[in-house]
Design a protein around this motif. Structure first.
Motif, PDB file in Angstrom:
ATOM      1  N   ALA A  54       0.811  -1.301   0.060  1.00 47.35           N
ATOM      2  CA  ALA A  54       0.114  -0.025  -0.056  1.00 47.35           C
ATOM      3  C   ALA A  54       0.775   1.283  -0.214  1.00 47.35           C
ATOM      4  O   ALA A  54       0.200   2.245  -0.064  1.00 47.35           O
ATOM      5  N   GLY A  55       2.108   1.072  -0.072  1.00 44.12           N
ATOM      6  CA  GLY A  55       3.127   2.253   0.045  1.00 44.12           C
ATOM      7  C   GLY A  55       3.423   2.913   1.542  1.00 44.12           C
ATOM      8  O   GLY A  55       4.115   3.783   1.512  1.00 44.12           O
ATOM      9  N   THR A  56       2.951   1.933   2.437  1.00 40.24           N
ATOM     10  CA  THR A  56       3.320   2.410   3.909  1.00 40.24           C
ATOM     11  C   THR A  56       4.833   2.076   4.158  1.00 40.24           C
ATOM     12  O   THR A  56       5.285   0.915   3.823  1.00 40.24           O
ATOM     13  N   ILE A  57       5.578   2.971   4.758  1.00 42.29           N
ATOM     14  CA  ILE A  57       6.738   2.725   5.007  1.00 42.29           C
ATOM     15  C   ILE A  57       7.207   2.229   6.400  1.00 42.29           C
ATOM     16  O   ILE A  57       6.489   2.793   7.299  1.00 42.29           O
ATOM     17  N   GLY A  58       7.668   1.180   6.574  1.00 41.80           N
ATOM     18  CA  GLY A  58       7.914   0.512   7.935  1.00 41.80           C
ATOM     19  C   GLY A  58       9.203   1.310   8.489  1.00 41.80           C
ATOM     20  O   GLY A  58       9.802   2.189   8.026  1.00 41.80           O
ATOM     21  N   ASN A  59       9.503   0.891   9.811  1.00 39.62           N
ATOM     22  CA  ASN A  59      10.421   1.656  10.539  1.00 39.62           C
ATOM     23  C   ASN A  59      12.083   1.254   9.581  1.00 39.62           C
ATOM     24  O   ASN A  59      12.100   0.130   9.213  1.00 39.62           O
ATOM     25  N   TYR A  60      12.749   2.172   9.559  1.00 42.83           N
ATOM     26  CA  TYR A  60      14.020   2.103   9.021  1.00 42.83           C
ATOM     27  C   TYR A  60      14.911   1.544  10.385  1.00 42.83           C
ATOM     28  O   TYR A  60      14.663   1.927  11.362  1.00 42.83           O
ATOM     29  N   ALA A  61      15.975   0.888   9.969  1.00 42.16           N
ATOM     30  CA  ALA A  61      16.911   0.441  10.841  1.00 42.16           C
ATOM     31  C   ALA A  61      17.495   1.607  11.422  1.00 42.16           C
ATOM     32  O   ALA A  61      17.544   2.783  10.631  1.00 42.16           O
ATOM     33  N   ASN A  62      18.058   1.685  12.700  1.00 38.63           N
ATOM     34  CA  ASN A  62      18.316   3.064  13.491  1.00 38.63           C
ATOM     35  C   ASN A  62      19.517   3.544  12.931  1.00 38.63           C
ATOM     36  O   ASN A  62      19.721   4.669  12.977  1.00 38.63           O
ATOM     37  N   SER A  63      20.325   2.602  12.338  1.00 36.36           N
ATOM     38  CA  SER A  63      21.483   3.143  11.906  1.00 36.36           C
ATOM     39  C   SER A  63      21.286   3.802  10.368  1.00 36.36           C
ATOM     40  O   SER A  63      22.367   4.502  10.044  1.00 36.36           O
ATOM     41  N   VAL A  64      20.284   3.730   9.821  1.00 32.07           N
ATOM     42  CA  VAL A  64      20.171   4.580   8.518  1.00 32.07           C
ATOM     43  C   VAL A  64      18.985   5.612   8.496  1.00 32.07           C
ATOM     44  O   VAL A  64      18.835   6.234   7.715  1.00 32.07           O
ATOM     45  N   LYS A  65      18.482   5.672   9.682  1.00 34.88           N
ATOM     46  CA  LYS A  65      17.188   6.666   9.718  1.00 34.88           C
ATOM     47  C   LYS A  65      17.788   8.123   9.484  1.00 34.88           C
ATOM     48  O   LYS A  65      18.932   8.494  10.144  1.00 34.88           O
ATOM     49  N   GLY A  66      16.977   8.652   8.579  1.00 33.01           N
ATOM     50  CA  GLY A  66      17.349   9.950   8.189  1.00 33.01           C
ATOM     51  C   GLY A  66      18.493  10.111   7.051  1.00 33.01           C
ATOM     52  O   GLY A  66      18.539  11.373   6.584  1.00 33.01           O
ATOM     53  N   GLN A  82      17.386   4.963  -1.864  1.00 33.11           N
ATOM     54  CA  GLN A  82      18.054   6.233  -1.853  1.00 33.11           C
ATOM     55  C   GLN A  82      18.955   6.398  -0.635  1.00 33.11           C
ATOM     56  O   GLN A  82      18.478   6.404   0.438  1.00 33.11           O
ATOM     57  N   MET A  83      20.305   6.303  -0.690  1.00 34.58           N
ATOM     58  CA  MET A  83      20.920   6.418   0.453  1.00 34.58           C
ATOM     59  C   MET A  83      22.068   7.703   0.372  1.00 34.58           C
ATOM     60  O   MET A  83      22.575   7.755  -0.868  1.00 34.58           O
ATOM     61  N   SER A  84      22.125   8.237   1.178  1.00 32.43           N
ATOM     62  CA  SER A  84      22.821   9.540   1.354  1.00 32.43           C
ATOM     63  C   SER A  84      23.585   9.595   2.600  1.00 32.43           C
ATOM     64  O   SER A  84      23.449   8.799   3.590  1.00 32.43           O
ATOM     65  N   SER A  85      24.709  10.629   2.648  1.00 29.23           N
ATOM     66  CA  SER A  85      25.715  10.382   3.955  1.00 29.23           C
ATOM     67  C   SER A  85      25.944   9.011   4.119  1.00 29.23           C
ATOM     68  O   SER A  85      26.325   8.828   5.163  1.00 29.23           O
TER      69      SER A  85
END
Length: 116
Positions: A54-66, A82-85
């Motif tokens: 449905a396009g709902t995003i689950g939790n990201y791993a803490n190490s990649v949040k943001g 998409q991966m940055s920093s």
């Protein structure tokens, strides 16, 4: 025949960005929850992020949040990461997974290497 093909990996300097793609064939893509996992050398495979059918995003791993963003384009049967920093701790083989009910398919992975 079901196929999940990851692409977009490579070598990048610390602080850089990459966009991974995972294109599926042989499944009704829109029905599947899509996830990205990664496995660093000598470590267990870990969940990075999930996006539901449905396009709902689950939790990201803490190490990649943001820093990482998952998305999907059902018209293209493709999910993106998409991966940055990026930093050297992000170095791993990145896998995508398609899941529907009790069925799951995996891609073969794409290597991401971040140099310091």
């Amino acid at each position: 025949q079901v196929q999940l093909v990851e692409s977009g990996g490579g070598l990048v300097q610390s602080g850089g960005s990459l966009r991974l793609s995972c294109t599926a064939s042989g499944i009704t893509f829109s029905r599947y929850d899509m996830s990205w996992f990664r496995q660093a050398l000598g470590k267990e495979r870990e969940l990075v992020a999930t996006i539901t059918s449905a396009g709902t995003i689950g939790n990201y791993a803490n190490s990649v949040k943001g820093r990482f963003t998952i998305s999907r384009d059902n018209a293209k049967n493709t999910t993106y990461l998409q991966m940055s920093s990026l930093n050297p701790e992000d170095t791993a083989v990145y896998y995508c997974k398609a899941a529907f009910d009790i069925t799951a398919y995996w891609g073969r992975g794409t290597q991401v290497t971040v140099s310091s």
